[in-house]
Write a protein that holds these residues in place. Structure first.
Motif, PDB file in Angstrom:
ATOM      1  N   LYS A  25       0.821  -1.213   0.000  1.00  0.00           N
ATOM      2  CA  LYS A  25       0.000   0.000   0.000  1.00  0.00           C
ATOM      3  C   LYS A  25       0.858   1.268   0.000  1.00  0.00           C
ATOM      4  CE  LYS A  25      -4.014  -2.048   2.309  1.00  0.00           C
ATOM      5  NZ  LYS A  25      -4.893  -2.019   3.521  1.00  0.00           N
ATOM      6  N   ASP A  26       2.049   1.179   0.583  1.00  0.00           N
ATOM      7  CA  ASP A  26       2.935   2.347   0.641  1.00  0.00           C
ATOM      8  C   ASP A  26       3.864   2.441  -0.577  1.00  0.00           C
ATOM      9  OD1 ASP A  26       1.919   3.281   3.049  1.00  0.00           O
ATOM     10  OD2 ASP A  26       3.269   2.041   4.243  1.00  0.00           O
ATOM     11  N   ASN A  27       3.653   1.561  -1.556  1.00  0.00           N
ATOM     12  CA  ASN A  27       4.403   1.614  -2.824  1.00  0.00           C
ATOM     13  C   ASN A  27       5.907   1.447  -2.644  1.00  0.00           C
ATOM     14  OD1 ASN A  27       2.036   2.187  -4.462  1.00  0.00           O
ATOM     15  ND2 ASN A  27       2.054   4.234  -3.562  1.00  0.00           N
ATOM     16  N   ILE A  28       6.303   0.618  -1.680  1.00  0.00           N
ATOM     17  CA  ILE A  28       7.722   0.394  -1.393  1.00  0.00           C
ATOM     18  C   ILE A  28       8.205  -0.864  -2.116  1.00  0.00           C
ATOM     19  CG2 ILE A  28       9.388  -0.131   0.427  1.00  0.00           C
ATOM     20  CD1 ILE A  28       7.530   1.340   2.396  1.00  0.00           C
ATOM     21  N   ASP A  29       9.327  -0.744  -2.807  1.00  0.00           N
ATOM     22  CA  ASP A  29       9.945  -1.924  -3.416  1.00  0.00           C
ATOM     23  C   ASP A  29      10.932  -2.583  -2.456  1.00  0.00           C
ATOM     24  OD1 ASP A  29       8.691  -1.837  -6.011  1.00  0.00           O
ATOM     25  OD2 ASP A  29       9.881  -0.045  -6.387  1.00  0.00           O
ATOM     26  N   PHE A  30      11.714  -1.753  -1.755  1.00  0.00           N
ATOM     27  CA  PHE A  30      12.660  -2.270  -0.766  1.00  0.00           C
ATOM     28  C   PHE A  30      12.673  -1.345   0.438  1.00  0.00           C
ATOM     29  CE2 PHE A  30      14.303  -3.896  -4.778  1.00  0.00           C
ATOM     30  CZ  PHE A  30      14.547  -5.228  -4.467  1.00  0.00           C
ATOM     31  N   CYS A  31      12.743  -1.937   1.620  1.00  0.00           N
ATOM     32  CA  CYS A  31      12.993  -1.153   2.831  1.00  0.00           C
ATOM     33  C   CYS A  31      14.007  -1.919   3.672  1.00  0.00           C
ATOM     34  CB  CYS A  31      11.722  -0.872   3.615  1.00  0.00           C
ATOM     35  SG  CYS A  31      10.897  -2.316   4.332  1.00  0.00           S
ATOM     36  N   MET A  32      14.654  -1.213   4.554  1.00  0.00           N
ATOM     37  CA  MET A  32      15.688  -1.847   5.366  1.00  0.00           C
ATOM     38  C   MET A  32      15.607  -1.344   6.809  1.00  0.00           C
ATOM     39  SD  MET A  32      16.907   1.068   3.966  1.00  0.00           S
ATOM     40  CE  MET A  32      17.744   0.726   2.432  1.00  0.00           C
ATOM     41  N   ALA A  33      16.156  -2.129   7.703  1.00  0.00           N
ATOM     42  CA  ALA A  33      16.171  -1.745   9.113  1.00  0.00           C
ATOM     43  C   ALA A  33      17.293  -2.487   9.829  1.00  0.00           C
ATOM     44  CB  ALA A  33      14.829  -2.043   9.779  1.00  0.00           C
ATOM     45  N   SER A  34      17.476  -2.166  11.093  1.00  0.00           N
ATOM     46  CA  SER A  34      18.471  -2.824  11.937  1.00  0.00           C
ATOM     47  C   SER A  34      17.788  -3.344  13.193  1.00  0.00           C
ATOM     48  CB  SER A  34      19.596  -1.851  12.314  1.00  0.00           C
ATOM     49  OG  SER A  34      20.320  -1.464  11.172  1.00  0.00           O
ATOM     50  N   ALA A  35      18.295  -4.444  13.700  1.00  0.00           N
ATOM     51  CA  ALA A  35      17.621  -5.133  14.801  1.00  0.00           C
ATOM     52  C   ALA A  35      17.550  -4.307  16.082  1.00  0.00           C
ATOM     53  CB  ALA A  35      18.320  -6.462  15.080  1.00  0.00           C
ATOM     54  N   GLN A  36      18.512  -3.401  16.275  1.00  0.00           N
ATOM     55  CA  GLN A  36      18.567  -2.682  17.548  1.00  0.00           C
ATOM     56  C   GLN A  36      17.567  -1.539  17.640  1.00  0.00           C
ATOM     57  OE1 GLN A  36      20.712  -2.154  15.140  1.00  0.00           O
ATOM     58  NE2 GLN A  36      21.386  -0.025  15.085  1.00  0.00           N
ATOM     59  N   LYS A  37      16.894  -1.204  16.548  1.00  0.00           N
ATOM     60  CA  LYS A  37      15.967  -0.072  16.546  1.00  0.00           C
ATOM     61  C   LYS A  37      14.583  -0.520  17.020  1.00  0.00           C
ATOM     62  CE  LYS A  37      18.500   3.424  14.972  1.00  0.00           C
ATOM     63  NZ  LYS A  37      18.577   4.772  15.567  1.00  0.00           N
ATOM     64  N   GLY A  38      13.639  -0.590  16.097  1.00  0.00           N
ATOM     65  CA  GLY A  38      12.262  -0.888  16.486  1.00  0.00           C
ATOM     66  C   GLY A  38      12.072  -2.230  17.157  1.00  0.00           C
ATOM     67  N   LEU A  39      12.863  -3.220  16.757  1.00  0.00           N
ATOM     68  CA  LEU A  39      12.744  -4.540  17.373  1.00  0.00           C
ATOM     69  C   LEU A  39      13.372  -4.596  18.763  1.00  0.00           C
ATOM     70  CD1 LEU A  39      13.407  -6.948  14.359  1.00  0.00           C
ATOM     71  CD2 LEU A  39      11.236  -6.512  15.510  1.00  0.00           C
TER      72      LEU A  39
ATOM     73  N   SER B  38      21.480  -6.221  10.306  1.00  0.00           N
ATOM     74  CA  SER B  38      20.625  -5.404   9.457  1.00  0.00           C
ATOM     75  C   SER B  38      19.954  -6.315   8.439  1.00  0.00           C
ATOM     76  CB  SER B  38      21.438  -4.319   8.745  1.00  0.00           C
ATOM     77  OG  SER B  38      22.009  -3.435   9.683  1.00  0.00           O
ATOM     78  N   PHE B  39      18.832  -5.869   7.911  1.00  0.00           N
ATOM     79  CA  PHE B  39      18.099  -6.713   6.976  1.00  0.00           C
ATOM     80  C   PHE B  39      17.333  -5.860   5.976  1.00  0.00           C
ATOM     81  CE2 PHE B  39      16.063  -6.317  11.106  1.00  0.00           C
ATOM     82  CZ  PHE B  39      14.840  -5.728  10.799  1.00  0.00           C
ATOM     83  N   VAL B  40      17.013  -6.485   4.853  1.00  0.00           N
ATOM     84  CA  VAL B  40      16.281  -5.840   3.765  1.00  0.00           C
ATOM     85  C   VAL B  40      15.026  -6.653   3.483  1.00  0.00           C
ATOM     86  CG1 VAL B  40      16.328  -5.213   1.319  1.00  0.00           C
ATOM     87  CG2 VAL B  40      18.378  -4.907   2.724  1.00  0.00           C
ATOM     88  N   ILE B  41      13.925  -5.951   3.305  1.00  0.00           N
ATOM     89  CA  ILE B  41      12.676  -6.588   2.900  1.00  0.00           C
ATOM     90  C   ILE B  41      12.312  -5.999   1.537  1.00  0.00           C
ATOM     91  CG2 ILE B  41      10.221  -6.878   3.419  1.00  0.00           C
ATOM     92  CD1 ILE B  41      10.988  -6.556   6.382  1.00  0.00           C
ATOM     93  N   GLY B  42      12.094  -6.867   0.547  1.00  0.00           N
ATOM     94  CA  GLY B  42      11.869  -6.301  -0.767  1.00  0.00           C
ATOM     95  C   GLY B  42      11.203  -7.228  -1.752  1.00  0.00           C
ATOM     96  N   ASN B  43      11.080  -6.710  -2.949  1.00  0.00           N
ATOM     97  CA  ASN B  43      10.422  -7.378  -4.068  1.00  0.00           C
ATOM     98  C   ASN B  43      11.313  -8.507  -4.594  1.00  0.00           C
ATOM     99  OD1 ASN B  43       9.706  -7.919  -6.873  1.00  0.00           O
ATOM    100  ND2 ASN B  43       8.292  -6.185  -6.667  1.00  0.00           N
ATOM    101  N   THR B  44      10.851  -9.732  -4.447  1.00  0.00           N
ATOM    102  CA  THR B  44      11.659 -10.893  -4.829  1.00  0.00           C
ATOM    103  C   THR B  44      12.018 -10.877  -6.309  1.00  0.00           C
ATOM    104  OG1 THR B  44      10.582 -12.196  -3.099  1.00  0.00           O
ATOM    105  CG2 THR B  44      11.780 -13.413  -4.784  1.00  0.00           C
ATOM    106  N   GLU B  45      11.069 -10.488  -7.148  1.00  0.00           N
ATOM    107  CA  GLU B  45      11.336 -10.471  -8.585  1.00  0.00           C
ATOM    108  C   GLU B  45      12.432  -9.475  -8.932  1.00  0.00           C
ATOM    109  OE1 GLU B  45      10.201 -12.726 -10.730  1.00  0.00           O
ATOM    110  OE2 GLU B  45       9.376 -13.601  -8.887  1.00  0.00           O
ATOM    111  N   LEU B  46      12.446  -8.349  -8.254  1.00  0.00           N
ATOM    112  CA  LEU B  46      13.499  -7.358  -8.501  1.00  0.00           C
ATOM    113  C   LEU B  46      14.851  -7.859  -8.001  1.00  0.00           C
ATOM    114  CD1 LEU B  46      11.673  -4.013  -7.610  1.00  0.00           C
ATOM    115  CD2 LEU B  46      12.349  -4.833  -9.878  1.00  0.00           C
ATOM    116  N   ILE B  47      14.837  -8.623  -6.909  1.00  0.00           N
ATOM    117  CA  ILE B  47      16.094  -9.207  -6.411  1.00  0.00           C
ATOM    118  C   ILE B  47      16.650 -10.195  -7.436  1.00  0.00           C
ATOM    119  CG2 ILE B  47      17.131 -10.679  -4.642  1.00  0.00           C
ATOM    120  CD1 ILE B  47      15.169  -9.517  -2.636  1.00  0.00           C
TER     121      ILE B  47
END
Length: 282
Positions: free
Chosen positions: A89-103, A110-119
């Protein structure tokens, strides 16, 4: 901006779109740049600008990015697992974060969540990094079930525990708690007379950037140290145009913690002979 430095380091052509630190990006100007430079392949922005606390309109930016057939990457380091995000819904292809922040886990993951086809598509791209190549990491996961290089095992176990705790609290409940903390911060600042530099309707709800008082007795270091010795930390500001400090709504804290903090902050102001309500010349 770190993204600019990365582009410069790897000799990547880029356009650095700048806007005032206390305003949202002008979407008409964003579209104009995309329209006039249709060879743009990728657009990057932050979700929450931690230097000011402003929340960028990622859904609207992402819509424009996709309209001109580019890939949209969002730095969600300071919002992931705090402010609800829907990458579709937010039109994001890839976003990233680090474990020590929100989690609220340990640093080092650190990790990336993204569009598998683009990967998968990126397998044919020039390899600019070996260790941090996203496709190589993805392919190794898929073929071996392992990380490409020796993982930080303890950190991963900590992240696993943090995820359990995150889902136990629940996304909406966690965001409700952060929002209550954020509102408590504003209530405390208002009571003392402090001013924040970003309009409240533009703030992400995770941090407040506060103007220094116009008071000859004000000393960030003295206020910081007084609070720190009593279990609370205030952060220095990151804006070059104004002298500021920051208060954050992150972490395993509640509005009761914030109310306790403002008792200590009030004491710190009194001890240092800083006028209450806080004085500003303009």
């Amino acid at each position: 901006m770190r993204a600019v430095e990365i582009c410069e380091h790897y000799n990547l052509p880029f356009i650095n779109f700048k806007c005032p630190i206390d305003e949202l990006p002008d979407l008409d100007k964003v579209e104009q740049i995309l329209k006039e430079n249709q060879d743009i392949a990728l657009v990057y922005t932050t979700h929450n600008e931690t230097g000011t606390g402003i929340l960028n309109p990622i859904k609207e930016i992402g819509f424009l990015v996709h309209k001109y057939s580019a890939v949209f990457i969002v730095d969600t380091i300071s919002t992931y697992a705090m402010k609800p995000i829907d990458i579709e819904k937010d039109n994001i292809d890839f976003c990233m974060a680090s474990a020590q922040k929100g989690l609220m886990a340990m640093t080092g993951l650190s990790f990336v969540i993204g569009n598998t086809e683009l990967i998968k598509k990126s397998a044919a791209y020039p390899k600019r990094s070996y260790y941090c190549n996203l496709y190589m990491q993805y392919h190794f996961f898929e073929t071996t079930g392992q990380m490409h290089f020796t993982p930080p095992v303890q950190t991963i176990y900590a992240a696993r525990q943090a995820l359990d705790e995150y889902f136990r609290e629940g996304e909406e409940s966690k965001w409700k708690r952060h929002s209550e903390v954020f509102e408590a911060i504003h209530a405390g600042l208002d009571k003392l007379g402090f001013k924040d530099i970003i309009r409240r309707d533009l703030q992400a709800g995770l941090g407040v950037t506060v103007k220094y008082p116009d008071d000859e007795n004000w000393s960030f270091e003295k206020i910081h140290d007084y609070c720190y010795e009593r279990g609370f930390t205030i952060y220095p500001g990151k804006t070059s145009a104004q002298n500021t400090f920051r208060l954050c709504a992150l972490g395993a804290i509640t509005k009761d913690d914030i109310e306790d903090f403002f008792v200590v902050l009030y004491e710190a102001l009194k001890v240092n002979n800083i006028k209450i309500p806080i004085h500003y010349d303009a």
